[in-house]
Write a protein that holds these residues in place. Structure first.
Motif, mmCIF file in Angstrom:
data_model
loop_
_atom_site.group_PDB
_atom_site.id
_atom_site.type_symbol
_atom_site.label_atom_id
_atom_site.label_comp_id
_atom_site.label_asym_id
_atom_site.label_seq_id
_atom_site.Cartn_x
_atom_site.Cartn_y
_atom_site.Cartn_z
ATOM 1 N N THR A 16 0.839 -1.205 0.000
ATOM 2 C CA THR A 16 0.000 0.000 0.000
ATOM 3 C C THR A 16 0.875 1.256 0.000
ATOM 4 O O THR A 16 0.530 2.253 -0.640
ATOM 5 C CB THR A 16 -0.947 0.027 1.216
ATOM 6 N N MET A 17 2.015 1.193 0.690
ATOM 7 C CA MET A 17 2.932 2.334 0.706
ATOM 8 C C MET A 17 3.482 2.584 -0.695
ATOM 9 O O MET A 17 3.528 3.730 -1.165
ATOM 10 C CB MET A 17 4.080 2.051 1.675
ATOM 11 N N LEU A 18 3.876 1.524 -1.370
ATOM 12 C CA LEU A 18 4.417 1.667 -2.718
ATOM 13 C C LEU A 18 3.357 2.222 -3.664
ATOM 14 O O LEU A 18 3.645 3.096 -4.491
ATOM 15 C CB LEU A 18 4.920 0.312 -3.219
ATOM 16 N N ASP A 19 2.124 1.739 -3.531
ATOM 17 C CA ASP A 19 1.039 2.253 -4.375
ATOM 18 C C ASP A 19 0.816 3.742 -4.119
ATOM 19 O O ASP A 19 0.599 4.516 -5.059
ATOM 20 C CB ASP A 19 -0.249 1.472 -4.109
ATOM 21 N N THR A 20 0.877 4.140 -2.854
ATOM 22 C CA THR A 20 0.702 5.553 -2.522
ATOM 23 C C THR A 20 1.784 6.405 -3.178
ATOM 24 O O THR A 20 1.503 7.417 -3.822
ATOM 25 C CB THR A 20 0.718 5.750 -0.995
#
Length: 341
Positions: free
Chosen positions: A183-187
């Motif tokens: 989710t961090m990478l997607d953000t």
């Protein structure tokens, strides 16, 4: 000749985070400065501090007050590096008022950062942010909430750019949209701004490999045997290969593979003392996964590193030996993964 980069900083917010009326008293800013400045390992000392614009200091401080704060830090022969924006009265996902407050706190933090650069005490560093939203709230509408976080972060980046500032999103499992490595990478990829980066904390990012708060993004196998060092190193490579290219701020830290919270702070990766025998990381070796690229070359992506050790008991925080042990560990990190300038 000893490496002199990255510069070695201590975080001031461990005196605040997890403290308060329902926990232990806040450790004052002056005390944190004194303990940091007094640390000494073979004549090597901390180069600076990273600060939090809450509790210890007012984000609404005037330019004269900013100068006085800078003068106080300078008297200890310390620089100022990264700063934490106090965005928690708002949220990156939620009502317009909440998101507007979030943006305004970023603006105020950037103003202070700009002034400190002009004074000459802040030669490097970022403004740290998070989503100020829980994983549970995020899970109520992952698509819609993620879209709001991305849009808010984009607005924050635009504001920061006006001040010549870089933002770094904190990799911590207690923040929605940032609670797993995926989710961090997607953000980060969705925000897609040149001044949006990632703040890696070794204690928190270890929890990413374990899938806390998002089991489907686990890297380590369930019921992992911590004696299996090879599997742990493979997991750390997977994690860092994904997030290292975004990393613009780095915290050296230790973790015992558990979560912990105190005061009003939600449970997150437990910070352990530098020499904690229960620590699961080989701190000096494993820092290299963040400081070196996949081929083992130094990235030199940031000019300072910081120790983060939140939610330690106050008797630990006010022991000089704590900070000497931390400084010694950071010196070892710099010897192994640093450079000369």
């Amino acid at each position: 000749m000893e490496n002199n980069f990255p510069k070695l900083h201590n975080a001031m917010w461990p005196g605040v985070v997890g403290k308060g009326p329902d926990s232990e008293p806040v450790v004052p800013f002056d005390t944190m400065l004194e303990m940091t400045a007094a640390a000494d390992v073979g004549g090597v000392k901390f180069d600076g501090v990273d600060i939090a614009l809450f509790e210890h200091m007012d984000v609404n401080m005037s330019d004269d007050e900013i100068k006085r704060m800078a003068d106080k830090v300078a008297r200890y022969n310390l620089n100022i590096g990264s700063m934490v924006a106090p965005i928690w009265g708002g949220s990156a996902m939620g009502s317009k008022d909440k998101r507007d407050h979030f943006i305004e706190m970023v603006r105020k933090a950037c103003h202070i950062g700009q002034k400190l650069k002009e004074i000459g005490i802040r030669p490097y560093g970022v403004i740290r942010i998070d989503s100020s939203a829980s994983p549970t709230d995020w899970d109520s509408d992952p698509t819609g909430n993620q879209k709001q976080i991305v849009e808010t972060f984009q607005q924050a980046c635009d504001v920061a750019a006006d001040y010549g500032e870089q933002l770094a999103a904190e990799g911590e499992i207690c923040w929605g949209g940032m609670h797993s490595w995926k989710t961090m990478l997607d953000t980060l990829e969705s925000v897609d701004r040149p001044n949006m980066g990632f703040q890696a904390d070794m204690a928190h990012t270890l929890l990413y490999t374990m899938g806390y708060n998002r089991e489907q993004d686990r890297i380590l196998p369930p019921n992992f045997d911590w004696n299996d060092r090879a599997t742990l190193e493979d997991a750390l490579r997977t994690l860092t290969n994904a997030l290292r290219p975004w990393t613009t701020d780095f915290h050296v830290a230790q973790n015992d593979g558990t979560v912990f919270g105190s005061g009003s702070h939600d449970k997150t990766g437990r910070h352990c003392q530098a020499l904690d025998p229960n620590g699961k990381l080989d701190v000096v070796h494993d820092a290299g996964y963040w400081l070196r690229d996949e081929s083992g070359q130094l990235t030199k992506a940031f000019k300072h590193i910081c120790w983060d050790g939140c939610m330690f008991p106050n008797n630990v925080m006010t022991s000089q030996q704590t900070w000497n042990d931390i400084l010694a560990t950071m010196i070892d990190v710099r010897r192994k993964h640093g450079w000369q300038m």
